[in-house]
Design an enzyme around this catalytic site. Structure first.
Site, PDB file in Angstrom:
ATOM      1  N   HIS A 142       0.849  -1.191   0.000  1.00 49.81           N
ATOM      2  CA  HIS A 142       0.000   0.000   0.000  1.00 49.81           C
ATOM      3  C   HIS A 142       0.887   1.245   0.000  1.00 49.81           C
ATOM      4  CE1 HIS A 142      -3.245   2.668   0.394  1.00 49.81           C
ATOM      5  NE2 HIS A 142      -3.952   2.079   1.339  1.00 49.81           N
ATOM      6  N   TYR A 158      -0.669   7.274   3.207  1.00 54.03           N
ATOM      7  CA  TYR A 158      -0.121   6.422   4.260  1.00 54.03           C
ATOM      8  C   TYR A 158       1.417   6.406   4.153  1.00 54.03           C
ATOM      9  CZ  TYR A 158      -4.986   5.326   5.010  1.00 54.03           C
ATOM     10  OH  TYR A 158      -6.332   5.436   5.270  1.00 54.03           O
ATOM     11  N   HIS A 203      -2.681   6.991  -0.948  1.00 56.54           N
ATOM     12  CA  HIS A 203      -3.696   7.588  -0.079  1.00 56.54           C
ATOM     13  C   HIS A 203      -3.154   8.294   1.163  1.00 56.54           C
ATOM     14  CE1 HIS A 203      -6.525   4.301  -1.872  1.00 56.54           C
ATOM     15  NE2 HIS A 203      -6.114   5.181  -2.771  1.00 56.54           N
TER      16      HIS A 203
END
Length: 374
Positions: A177, A182, A180
């Site tokens: 990931h 993070y 977004h």
């Protein structure tokens, strides 16, 4: 109105096999990762296994799980979000993978560290501080602490260990990931990365941390075990943020990740139909494929008439819609795979309906559906 000829193209275009490394998919439909918080203590149970298996049985070619925390104290903000470390959580995930495989599906976990967005005093390790590249929140204000060089080594190791565990317990690949707002994305973004130690500065420096994670993961798994990487321009609370203002900057951002061993890039947008740069109708996924040559996943309000409004608001009620514009882009090989999010929460049978020309029967999305795991 959709014509019969247009409608007939949908299954033909989506229902094509796709392969990368050891992963062989029957079609181009992917379940997008969506945090659900139904894993008390970070351990996914039988209800989580049933949730994913239900969608695999109904035709989803590839399940990407909700984000799951790697083994670092500051990685998470909720003790109901699953983790991907510890014998109890890994045993739960093994049962999830087994359930998906039992119905003929494929599944990869999304490995996650929330970084500076963590809320102090919450999550699996309440005493752990919010930590990011430079102790700066997404709003540009001071927050938490900056990760030291030793911390970075620990985080990189945690991602590699989680990837190795995923292969060991039977998953079909992993996704990192990097989107977004993070942790990995915080290193990419100038607002949150003010480091001067080689992990900051120009675009290549800000990409170094992500590339080192990819390289460590690649070394920890088999050569043909697929590594996906999710990226985005937008952040969870800053929709107009941009990492790349041009295709040339996008290529500079992604080249180190490709060199490090990424197999598939997952380009997250909130509206798949919007062009990314002036002078072309290519969306972000289209540009990612063009500048890297790698397979790409597109995502962004597929099958719904309301865009994603963030993890706190999700969206107002959204009616199901057709996907002819998406199919046309897929036919042109603008991207390779299509990730579906809220539409698959609303309707576990969405993929089957898409593949059978029955999207007119698809159920609408309402955020009240998030209250249960169905």
């Amino acid at each position: 109105m959709t014509s019969p000829s247009q409608t007939a193209r949908t299954p033909r275009t989506l229902d094509r096999p796709f392969s990368v490394g050891s992963l062989n998919l029957p079609n181009r439909i992917v379940m997008a990762p969506m945090t659900r918080e139904f894993s008390p203590g970070g351990v996914p149970g039988a209800d989580v296994a049933e949730y994913y298996a239900r969608r695999a049985a109904a035709g989803v070619g590839l399940i990407i799980t909700e984000g799951t925390y790697v083994g670092h104290a500051s990685a998470g903000s909720s003790d109901r979000v699953p983790r991907f470390h510890g014998d109890d959580a890994l045993e739960g995930w093994r049962k999830v993978a087994d359930a998906v495989h039992a119905v003929g599906g494929k599944i990869i976990p999304q490995l996650w560290h929330v970084g500076i967005t963590r809320e102090a005093g919450k999550g699996p390790v309440p005493s752990a501080p919010p930590a990011g590249p430079s102790a700066i929140g997404l709003d540009g204000e001071p927050k938490g602490s900056a990760l030291t060089a030793d911390d970075l080594d620990d985080v990189i190791r945690a991602f590699a260990e989680a990837a190795a565990a995923a292969e060991r317990i039977g998953f079909d690949g992993i996704e990192l990931h990097g989107a977004h707002g993070y942790l990995i994305d915080q290193f990419f973004w100038e607002r949150t990365n003010k480091r001067t130690d080689g992990y900051g500065g120009d675009l290549e420096g800000r990409t170094r941390f992500a590339a080192e994670i990819v390289a460590a993961v690649r070394a920890a798994v088999s050569p043909d075990f697929p590594v996906f990487f999710r990226l985005s321009q937008w952040k969870g609370s800053v929709y107009d943020a941009r990492l790349a203002e041009s295709p040339e900057e996008l290529e500079r951002l992604l080249a180190p990740l490709v060199s490090a061993g990424v197999d598939v890039l997952h380009a997250s947008t909130r509206r798949y139909w919007l062009p990314e740069f002036e002078g072309s109708d290519l969306n972000l996924a289209g540009w990612v494929k063009k500048v890297t040559g790698k397979p790409v996943v597109t995502v962004g309000s597929v099958g719904l008439d309301q865009e994603f409004l963030g993890p706190k608001g999700w969206a107002p009620p959204s009616a199901a819609t057709g996907i002819d514009p998406l199919v046309e882009r897929l036919e042109r090989d603008e991207f390779d795979l299509v990730a579906v999010g809220r539409a698959l929460i609303a309707d576990p049978e969405w993929a089957a309906k898409a593949l059978e020309n029955r999207l007119g029967d698809a159920l609408p999305f309402d955020k009240s559906q998030l209250a249960s795991l169905v």
